[in-house]
Design a protein around this motif. Structure first.
Motif, mmCIF file in Angstrom:
data_model
loop_
_atom_site.group_PDB
_atom_site.id
_atom_site.type_symbol
_atom_site.label_atom_id
_atom_site.label_comp_id
_atom_site.label_asym_id
_atom_site.label_seq_id
_atom_site.Cartn_x
_atom_site.Cartn_y
_atom_site.Cartn_z
ATOM 1 N N ILE A 72 20.082 -110.787 -70.118
ATOM 2 C CA ILE A 72 21.225 -111.707 -70.109
ATOM 3 C C ILE A 72 22.426 -110.956 -70.670
ATOM 4 C CG2 ILE A 72 22.195 -113.868 -70.998
ATOM 5 C CD1 ILE A 72 19.412 -115.005 -71.161
ATOM 6 N N THR A 73 23.554 -111.030 -69.973
ATOM 7 C CA THR A 73 24.804 -110.485 -70.486
ATOM 8 C C THR A 73 25.787 -111.638 -70.656
ATOM 9 O OG1 THR A 73 25.733 -110.062 -68.285
ATOM 10 C CG2 THR A 73 24.408 -108.308 -69.277
ATOM 11 N N VAL A 74 26.812 -111.396 -71.442
ATOM 12 C CA VAL A 74 27.773 -112.454 -71.717
ATOM 13 C C VAL A 74 29.180 -111.880 -71.700
ATOM 14 C CG1 VAL A 74 27.512 -112.160 -74.215
ATOM 15 C CG2 VAL A 74 28.465 -114.289 -73.321
ATOM 16 N N GLU A 75 30.097 -112.650 -71.118
ATOM 17 C CA GLU A 75 31.520 -112.346 -71.149
ATOM 18 C C GLU A 75 32.224 -113.542 -71.769
ATOM 19 O OE1 GLU A 75 32.517 -111.857 -67.098
ATOM 20 O OE2 GLU A 75 31.117 -110.191 -66.753
ATOM 21 N N SER A 76 33.145 -113.284 -72.678
ATOM 22 C CA SER A 76 33.800 -114.414 -73.340
ATOM 23 C C SER A 76 35.193 -114.019 -73.772
ATOM 24 C CB SER A 76 32.981 -114.858 -74.557
ATOM 25 O OG SER A 76 33.520 -116.045 -75.104
ATOM 26 N N GLU A 77 36.091 -114.999 -73.704
ATOM 27 C CA GLU A 77 37.468 -114.807 -74.164
ATOM 28 C C GLU A 77 37.884 -116.057 -74.908
ATOM 29 O OE1 GLU A 77 41.904 -113.653 -72.435
ATOM 30 O OE2 GLU A 77 40.135 -113.599 -71.136
ATOM 31 N N VAL A 78 38.404 -115.849 -76.112
ATOM 32 C CA VAL A 78 38.783 -116.991 -76.947
ATOM 33 C C VAL A 78 39.800 -117.843 -76.217
ATOM 34 C CG1 VAL A 78 39.834 -117.691 -79.132
ATOM 35 C CG2 VAL A 78 38.277 -115.725 -79.060
ATOM 36 N N GLY A 79 39.518 -119.157 -76.158
ATOM 37 C CA GLY A 79 40.420 -120.101 -75.517
ATOM 38 C C GLY A 79 40.198 -120.269 -74.034
ATOM 39 N N LYS A 80 39.358 -119.443 -73.410
ATOM 40 C CA LYS A 80 39.158 -119.516 -71.958
ATOM 41 C C LYS A 80 37.710 -119.779 -71.570
ATOM 42 C CE LYS A 80 43.123 -116.688 -70.643
ATOM 43 N NZ LYS A 80 43.576 -115.519 -69.838
ATOM 44 N N GLY A 81 36.791 -119.656 -72.496
ATOM 45 C CA GLY A 81 35.400 -119.947 -72.185
ATOM 46 C C GLY A 81 34.515 -118.732 -72.121
ATOM 47 N N SER A 82 33.243 -118.970 -71.759
ATOM 48 C CA SER A 82 32.239 -117.906 -71.728
ATOM 49 C C SER A 82 31.436 -118.003 -70.438
ATOM 50 C CB SER A 82 31.287 -118.014 -72.935
ATOM 51 O OG SER A 82 32.001 -118.015 -74.149
ATOM 52 N N THR A 83 30.908 -116.848 -70.035
ATOM 53 C CA THR A 83 30.026 -116.788 -68.866
ATOM 54 C C THR A 83 28.768 -116.008 -69.237
ATOM 55 O OG1 THR A 83 31.909 -116.796 -67.355
ATOM 56 C CG2 THR A 83 29.782 -116.110 -66.462
ATOM 57 N N PHE A 84 27.602 -116.627 -69.054
ATOM 58 C CA PHE A 84 26.321 -115.964 -69.280
ATOM 59 C C PHE A 84 25.718 -115.624 -67.917
ATOM 60 C CE2 PHE A 84 27.044 -118.192 -73.201
ATOM 61 C CZ PHE A 84 26.516 -117.364 -74.176
ATOM 62 N N HIS A 85 25.326 -114.358 -67.765
ATOM 63 C CA HIS A 85 24.700 -113.895 -66.531
ATOM 64 C C HIS A 85 23.230 -113.586 -66.820
ATOM 65 C CE1 HIS A 85 28.573 -113.557 -64.547
ATOM 66 N NE2 HIS A 85 29.032 -112.797 -65.545
ATOM 67 N N ALA A 86 22.337 -114.327 -66.188
ATOM 68 C CA ALA A 86 20.899 -114.056 -66.315
ATOM 69 C C ALA A 86 20.460 -113.239 -65.094
ATOM 70 C CB ALA A 86 20.117 -115.349 -66.407
ATOM 71 N N PHE A 87 19.969 -112.022 -65.349
ATOM 72 C CA PHE A 87 19.500 -111.145 -64.279
ATOM 73 C C PHE A 87 17.975 -111.172 -64.224
ATOM 74 C CE2 PHE A 87 23.619 -109.545 -65.518
ATOM 75 C CZ PHE A 87 24.215 -109.129 -64.334
ATOM 76 N N LEU A 88 17.417 -111.455 -63.027
ATOM 77 C CA LEU A 88 15.967 -111.473 -62.832
ATOM 78 C C LEU A 88 15.615 -110.621 -61.614
ATOM 79 C CD1 LEU A 88 15.287 -115.279 -63.347
ATOM 80 C CD2 LEU A 88 14.391 -113.439 -64.802
#
Length: 783
Positions: A612-628
């Motif tokens: 799982i990787t994560v991208e996040s920016e304060v005030g704009k939200g987060s995205t979690f990527h689950a790789f299988l």
């Protein structure tokens, strides 16, 4: 011996006679001839040799009329002295025959006393001869000295000289030429053929072409070639030559030149070239700066690091590090360290144009000359951003492993407590009427017990050591189940959008665990938006992970499915992001979460060979990527689940070392209609079985018990009766899993605590499936 170091300003004259009376007269005669004599007298021929040694005369006069000896006897006695010192015979008279005999015996001249002027003339002539001879000796000495200095200089400089007559093809070599070529001067005669034989075979055509150009009129040549010595060693030679001019502007037909041994220089140049190539191709960024900190050299890696061309880097100084997270004091401290002649090592944080940050590990070393003065600085640095990321992941994995070890230590006891709590609560509920206050309270107790069981189940995911047995699962239905669940539980101010995709994407895994991981990701996203609301986006993409991405995210290269969960919440800062997957880390208020959702999700996905990787920016939200890892095969069968049936009449042998568990199990199983023999000692259970092995329709045994484990008991029971249905239960075990249990012949492997329905379901499934070894792993009960 005569002094040969000076031009004769005066004459040293040794006079051999019987009396010193004639000395003044001889001296006077010489003075009249402008000769300044320094006189010495000897009267005994036997003392002549010693006197010559002591006085070192320029000329010896012999009085032929001296009693006891004459010129001829003295000359014969002098022997080899006449070759180094001129002798003149002075006589009253001499016959022609006597004069000839004197000259043959070594006399340089003779005079008669009655002609005294003749003596001055003879001495003057000899003086000129001596001066000429001394001048010749000095010239020869100077020439020999010059030749010696030239030979020594050539030897020191490793330069040989040579001459080549183009008409006769004759060569003349200096001594150093022989040394360079490794040839013996006594046995080797320089020639064009011998020269070509000594030149390395791969260079001969080049040398022959230069020789031919000279023959065709080229006035000079310059060539570098190799020499192969007789001992097998190879030397590198730089040869230069030019044709000597002759009168009238024509070529003389002669060429002179030099051969310079450049082997050490060539090896040094090759080593320098290899060193520069190694630096240029090195993964580390390398730069050299002058005394004032201006870059004079940089390799490609350094240019890539600062995102500039080599031309743009040269001449730059501290401005290359603009955009760092350090103030002027930081760089001033670095400069002070370098000014003191010390090496500085440290880490520099650089802000990139894309708003990301890079961590640069750098070492700056002062370069000093022979006097100890700093002349340059060498900077070696590398981007350690990914390395630090991996180190953080390692620390997180170590913390997770520590939690797993802790969980394994308490899980069994805690699950046994929950088993009794849940079991007795269900028994008590059966005895209470609907609507009673006590019943409502007991239902809350049961709910709390189930929550505790679920919590322990998630914690135990961290401590799992065995390899799971998975089957092909379509990710679409799993996601649809997740969507159904979250839509019914998420607040209304959160809008859910999804793009599951129409294609069938298969993975190898456990659908229940995958559902748990995805629910956890969605729940985490919901919690980031719960106060102000927002949008939750779920997307699925099948694609191939290349080598670069595989290395970056820590998975194997190949086909993957990426499940992205994006929220429009508050986002995370760098510090929060670093700890997002830490067990028990949470940003929620106390009592609002255990901090296990993301760690459990990551553990599950990693157990499926993903990440799982994560991208996040304060005030704009987060995205979690689950790789299988994506499976390309179609499933052969849809997963099926056993039907629960509650009625029963069989006899069960129940074994557990916890008395409270035994008591609870007896009541529960008897309520379900089973006949039960329940014991706390596995040896007692074995005694019951030995007495009546056909009496028991099924055996349920705990794994960890004093004296005998559940698997040990199962082996004995199966050896006595191979068709015995056995269910193995455990609160926690690192030594046994569902696959190993099935391989032993155990029909079901279940984790405590179980609800009454789960226990009944497991018993009925075991009794109905004698072909349990051929069943799909996910159809094999492992609650």
């Amino acid at each position: 011996m005569a002094d040969t170091g000076k031009i004769l300003a005066s004459m040293r004259v040794l006079y051999l006679s019987g009396s010193e009376d004639d000395v003044p007269a001889v001296e006077e005669m010489l003075k009249k001839a402008d000769i300044i004599p320094v006189m010495s007298h000897v009267c005994d021929p036997a003392s002549l040799r010693q006197q010559i040694e002591d006085f070192s005369p320029n000329i010896v006069l012999i009085d032929n009329a001296t009693p006891g000896f004459n010129c001829l006897s003295v000359l014969r006695a002098a022997g080899g002295l006449t070759a180094s010192v001129p002798f003149i015979c002075v006589a009253n008279e001499l016959s022609e025959e006597e004069a000839i005999e004197l000259l043959k015996s070594g006399a340089r001249d003779f005079v008669v006393k009655y002609r005294p002027g003749r003596l001055a003339v003879a001495v003057s002539r000899l003086k000129r001869e001596v001066e000429e001879r001394e001048e010749l000796k000095r010239t020869e000495q100077a020439l020999r000295k010059s030749e010696s200095l030239l030979a020594r200089s050539q030897r020191i400089a490793k330069i040989g000289s040579w001459g080549w007559d183009l008409r006769t093809a004759e060569f003349v070599w200096s001594d150093e030429m022989y040394r360079i070529f490794g040839l013996d001067k006594e046995t080797f005669r320089p020639s064009l053929k011998g020269l070509m034989h000594s030149i390395h075979k791969d260079d001969r055509k080049l040398v022959e072409r230069q020789m031919e150009e000279v023959r065709n009129g080229s006035p000079f040549f310059r060539i570098k070639h190799r020499v192969l010595r007789p001992d097998g060693t190879t030397r590198f030679v730089l040869a230069e030559g030019e044709v000597l001019p002759a009168e009238g502007g024509k070529d003389s037909g002669e060429m002179i030149g030099i051969a310079l041994d450049i082997t050490e220089r060539q090896e040094a140049d090759e080593w320098s070239a290899r060193l520069m190539t190694a630096i240029e191709q090195a993964g580390e960024a390398v730069a050299i700066a002058d005394r004032h900190g201006k870059v004079s050299y940089s390799n490609s890696a350094f240019c890539d690091l600062v995102k500039m061309s080599r031309e743009g880097v040269i001449g730059k100084g501290v401005e290359l590090l603009e955009g760092t997270n350090h103030d002027a004091a930081f760089f001033r401290a670095i400069w002070n360290t370098l000014e003191a002649g010390d090496v500085w090592s440290g880490r520099i944080e650089v802000n990139n144009e894309d708003n990301t940050r890079s961590d640069i590990e750098a070492t700056v070393t002062p370069v000093k000359d022979a006097s100890g003065e700093i002349v340059d600085f060498v900077l070696v640095c590398r981007n350690v951003t990914e390395q630090l990321k991996l180190e953080r992941q390692l620390r997180q994995a170590q913390r997770t492993e520590a939690l797993g070890s802790l969980a394994g230590g308490i899980a069994r006891d805690f699950n046994n407590i929950l088993a009794a709590m849940i079991g007795f609560t269900e028994i008590a509920l059966d005895e209470q009427e609907e609507g009673k206050t006590v019943r409502n309270s007991m239902e809350q107790v049961l709910k709390a017990g189930m929550r505790g069981r679920d919590l322990i189940k998630q914690v135990l995911i961290f401590s799992r050591r065995e390899t799971q047995e998975y089957r092909l699962v379509s990710i679409g239905p799993v996601l649809l189940e997740v969507l159904k669940l979250i839509k019914s539980t998420f607040p209304s101010n959160i809008h859910i959008r999804h793009d599951v995709g129409k294609q069938t994407i298969m993975v190898l895994g456990d659908p229940a665990e995958l559902q748990q991981a995805l629910v956890n990701l969605c729940t985490s996203a919901m919690q980031a938006m719960v106060e102000k609301g927002g949008t939750l986006d779920i997307n699925v993409l099948g694609f191939d992970v290349d080598a670069s991405l595989a290395s970056k995210i820590g998975v194997k290269q190949g086909p993957f499915v990426r499940i992205s969960v994006r929220d429009s919440g508050m986002g995370m800062d760098e510090s929060t992001l670093e700890h997002a997957f830490d067990p028990f880390f949470t940003t929620r208020k106390s009592g609002k979460g255990a901090g296990l959702g993301l760690p459990v999700a990551l553990s599950i996905i990693r157990s499926h060979a993903g990440t799982i990787t994560v991208e996040s920016e304060v005030g704009k939200g987060s995205t979690f990527h689950a790789f299988l890892p994506r499976f390309v095969a179609e499933p052969e069968a849809e997963e099926c689940y056993p039907e629960v049936r509650q009625s029963a009449h069989e006899t069960i042998l129940f074994v557990d070392d916890e008395e409270v568990i035994v008591d609870m199990a007896r009541h529960t199983l008897e309520q379900l209609g089973y006949r039960v023999i329940a014991v706390t000692d596995p040896s007692k259970a074995l005694e019951h079985f030995l007495r009546e092995p056909r009496r028991f329709d099924i055996v349920i045994t705990d794994q960890i018990m004093p004296g005998m484990t559940g698997t040990e008991l199962a082996k004995v029971l199966l050896s006595l009766r191979p068709d015995t249905p056995i269910v193995l239960t455990t609160g926690y075990s690192e030594t046994i899993d569902a696959g190993a249990a099935r391989a032993m012949g155990i029909r079901a492997f279940v984790m405590k605590p179980l609800t009454r329905a789960e226990l009944a379901d497991t018993i009925r499934w075991v009794l109905q499936h004698e072909d349990f070894r051929e069943k799909d792993p996910l159809d094999y009960p492992a609650h």
